[in-house]
Design a protein around this motif. Structure first.
Motif, PDB file in Angstrom:
ATOM      1  N   UNK A  59      -6.892  14.719  -9.926  1.00  0.00           N
ATOM      2  CA  UNK A  59      -8.263  14.022  -9.726  1.00  0.00           C
ATOM      3  C   UNK A  59      -8.337  14.236  -8.134  1.00  0.00           C
ATOM      4  N   UNK A  60      -7.300  14.061  -7.387  1.00  0.00           N
ATOM      5  CA  UNK A  60      -7.510  14.260  -5.621  1.00  0.00           C
ATOM      6  C   UNK A  60      -7.752  15.703  -5.333  1.00  0.00           C
ATOM      7  N   UNK A  61      -7.178  16.688  -6.203  1.00  0.00           N
ATOM      8  CA  UNK A  61      -7.305  18.115  -5.869  1.00  0.00           C
ATOM      9  C   UNK A  61      -8.861  18.434  -6.285  1.00  0.00           C
ATOM     10  N   UNK A  81       3.559  10.529  -7.037  1.00  0.00           N
ATOM     11  CA  UNK A  81       4.290  11.090  -8.192  1.00  0.00           C
ATOM     12  C   UNK A  81       3.473  11.409  -9.564  1.00  0.00           C
ATOM     13  N   UNK A  82       2.208  10.972  -9.549  1.00  0.00           N
ATOM     14  CA  UNK A  82       1.572  10.846 -10.845  1.00  0.00           C
ATOM     15  C   UNK A  82       0.704  12.072 -10.888  1.00  0.00           C
ATOM     16  N   UNK A 133       0.881  -1.171  -0.046  1.00  0.00           N
ATOM     17  CA  UNK A 133       0.044   0.043  -0.018  1.00  0.00           C
ATOM     18  C   UNK A 133       0.744   1.272   0.116  1.00  0.00           C
ATOM     19  N   UNK A 134       1.755   1.253   0.781  1.00  0.00           N
ATOM     20  CA  UNK A 134       2.782   2.451   0.995  1.00  0.00           C
ATOM     21  C   UNK A 134       3.606   2.797  -0.272  1.00  0.00           C
ATOM     22  N   UNK A 135       3.923   1.618  -1.299  1.00  0.00           N
ATOM     23  CA  UNK A 135       4.705   1.947  -2.199  1.00  0.00           C
ATOM     24  C   UNK A 135       3.624   2.286  -3.382  1.00  0.00           C
ATOM     25  N   UNK A 136       2.264   1.578  -3.321  1.00  0.00           N
ATOM     26  CA  UNK A 136       1.298   2.186  -4.414  1.00  0.00           C
ATOM     27  C   UNK A 136       0.986   3.604  -4.223  1.00  0.00           C
ATOM     28  N   UNK A 137       0.832   4.059  -2.954  1.00  0.00           N
ATOM     29  CA  UNK A 137       0.597   5.398  -2.619  1.00  0.00           C
ATOM     30  C   UNK A 137       1.654   6.524  -3.239  1.00  0.00           C
ATOM     31  N   UNK A 138       3.065   5.955  -2.677  1.00  0.00           N
ATOM     32  CA  UNK A 138       4.195   6.570  -3.154  1.00  0.00           C
ATOM     33  C   UNK A 138       4.318   7.064  -4.605  1.00  0.00           C
ATOM     34  N   UNK A 139       3.672   6.170  -5.567  1.00  0.00           N
ATOM     35  CA  UNK A 139       3.745   5.970  -6.563  1.00  0.00           C
ATOM     36  C   UNK A 139       2.836   6.862  -7.270  1.00  0.00           C
ATOM     37  N   UNK A 140       1.519   6.795  -6.551  1.00  0.00           N
ATOM     38  CA  UNK A 140       0.309   7.721  -7.143  1.00  0.00           C
ATOM     39  C   UNK A 140       0.741   9.343  -6.687  1.00  0.00           C
TER      40      UNK A 140
END
Length: 78
Positions: free
Chosen positions: A63-65, A56-57, A47-54
């Motif tokens: 989309x989050x903003x 940087x996207x 999960x941490x790796x996927x959030x870190x990757x996201x």
């Protein structure tokens, strides 16, 4: 419950037996709990790796903003 067979280094088997004896628990229960904890840590790391990757996207961040802006608008309407 399913049984399995595994080959482990003798020193690891000795540590396992000593830990089980010290904790007054059967070896299989000690292994079960250790495996559950290890698998849980693997999931957390993924999960941490996927959030870190996201993070940087740029598209994901946009989309989050946009989602947060929409949420803020909804909060202010109430």
């Amino acid at each position: 419950m399913t049984a399995f067979t595994s080959t482990l280094p003798e020193e690891l088997l000795n540590e396992w037996a000593e830990a089980a004896a010290k904790l007054h628990v059967p070896k299989n229960k000690l292994m079960e709990q250790a495996l559950r904890i290890y698998l849980s840590q693997l999931k957390k790391a993924a999960y941490a790796k996927s959030y870190a990757r996201m993070a940087g996207d740029a598209d994901v961040m946009k989309m989050v903003e946009e989602g947060l802006a929409e949420y803020y608008i909804q909060l202010n309407k109430e």
